[in-house]
Scaffold this active site. Structure first.
Site, PDB file in Angstrom:
ATOM      1  N   LEU A  23      17.477  11.615  55.491  1.00  0.00           N
ATOM      2  CA  LEU A  23      17.528  13.087  55.569  1.00  0.00           C
ATOM      3  C   LEU A  23      17.148  13.498  56.990  1.00  0.00           C
ATOM      4  O   LEU A  23      16.125  14.138  57.239  1.00  0.00           O
ATOM      5  CB  LEU A  23      16.593  13.680  54.517  1.00  0.00           C
ATOM      6  N   HIS A  24      18.025  13.147  57.931  1.00  0.00           N
ATOM      7  CA  HIS A  24      17.769  13.297  59.369  1.00  0.00           C
ATOM      8  C   HIS A  24      17.165  14.662  59.722  1.00  0.00           C
ATOM      9  O   HIS A  24      16.138  14.748  60.388  1.00  0.00           O
ATOM     10  CB  HIS A  24      19.081  13.174  60.156  1.00  0.00           C
ATOM     11  N   ASP A  25      17.852  15.734  59.305  1.00  0.00           N
ATOM     12  CA  ASP A  25      17.535  17.077  59.824  1.00  0.00           C
ATOM     13  C   ASP A  25      16.152  17.569  59.428  1.00  0.00           C
ATOM     14  O   ASP A  25      15.582  18.425  60.114  1.00  0.00           O
ATOM     15  CB  ASP A  25      18.601  18.081  59.356  1.00  0.00           C
TER      16      ASP A  25
END
Ligand code: RIB
Ligand code: CA
Length: 315
Positions: free
Chosen positions: A244-246
């Site tokens: 969940l990079h962001d």
């Protein structure tokens, strides 16, 4: 949620291309008493602008804050053609794994994202979170040079110190518009970079995802999106993980100690070679002049607990 609300929340604008990991980041920001979400600005990236803009509206409606303004921005990068429609991407045809199928009740404000960012910052300083190609941010700076003194911090999910995810050299957000990234990184705004090297650690365990699914309407919807995202990563792309990079671009504003940073000098390859869109991150003695701090270590449990607690608080 054991998070003290500060005297004055941080005024935040998020520039986004929702996008399932964008969705998690946006919901975290909405839920945090430490953040005043001034608005969302949308850009072409994970999906075309015609998809990312209604998705931003849907997410705010899901979170119970449909009055937060959404301003649409660039439908293509500054120079190169738009990224091919990645609707078959890990985010799915509609960009959110098919989970929010309703038509949003609200509409975007009649203001370009670049001008919306400027309006917000010129009214009172903002913290800008960029979790998509940096086209809108570059346009805002080009149209309104005075912004450089009105953005007190720019947190960017982007770049990679080692392997990219769009090419071996480049991460998607930077790869999609390297010229925009170069313009933004050179603007002298206090820059916090969260590259793939740390965002690849932004993972939820099966038990955590199960907990999120049972934490309420919002948690159930987000868990369904993340399950879709994980399935696409694991079964369609052969990835062994679905980060969940962001979320990591919002996390420092909510749980300051969850990420460790170090000074860095960031530059971008805007050439036409195989390394186009690569981010070069110099640290320590290799820096000529630092222009950023780069996230280097994540407390994964703090990431997961902070996300789950905040999503559950939305009901
Ligand atoms: O490379 C990851 C980034 O690209 C994230 O922002 C994701 O949403 C996509 O936009
Ligand atoms: Ca994104």
């Amino acid at each position: 949620m054991n998070e003290p609300a500060p005297a004055t929340p941080t005024r935040v604008v998020i520039d986004t291309d929702p996008g399932i990991d964008d969705a998690a980041a946006i919901l975290l920001a909405v839920a945090s008493p430490r953040i005043e979400l001034v608005g969302l600005t949308t850009v072409a990236g994970n999906s075309p602008l015609s998809v990312t803009t209604p998705n931003a509206l849907r997410l705010l409606e899901l979170a119970g804050v449909p009055s937060v303004p959404v301003a649409a921005g660039a439908d293509r990068p500054l120079v190169q053609p738009p990224p091919t429609d990645r609707s078959a991407s890990v985010h799915g045809e509609d960009g959110l794994g098919g989970v929010l199928a309703f038509a949003p009740a609200a509409r975007p404000v009649p203001r370009h994202a670049a001008d919306f960012i400027a309006d917000a910052a010129l009214e009172s300083t903002i913290t800008l979170v960029a979790i998509a190609p940096l086209t809108n941010v570059a346009l805002a700076l080009a149209l309104h040079p005075e912004l450089e003194g009105r953005i007190d911090r720019l947190l960017v999910m982007g770049g990679a110190r080692r392997e990219g995810n769009m090419t071996p050299a480049a991460e998607f957000n930077i790869w999609a518009d390297p010229e925009a990234a170069a313009r933004v990184f050179g603007a002298g705004i206090p820059l916090t970079l969260l590259p793939l090297d740390i965002t690849h650690q932004a993972l939820l365990t099966e038990a955590e995802l199960h907990r999120m699914a049972g934490s309420g309407k919002v948690g159930s919807a987000l868990a369904e999106m993340v399950a879709f995202y994980e399935h696409r990563h694991l079964h369609d792309y052969g990835d062994s993980f679905a980060p969940l990079h962001d979320v990591l671009a919002v996390l420092p504003l909510v749980a300051e100690s969850a990420i460790t940073f170090e000074d860095a000098e960031i530059s971008v390859d805007c050439g036409a070679s195989v390394s186009r869109g690569a981010t070069l991150v110099a640290t320590g003695g290799r820096m000529a002049s630092p222009n950023a701090v780069v996230g280097v270590e994540l407390d994964r449990e703090a990431f997961a607990e902070t996300l789950l607690e905040h999503v559950a608080s939305l009901g």
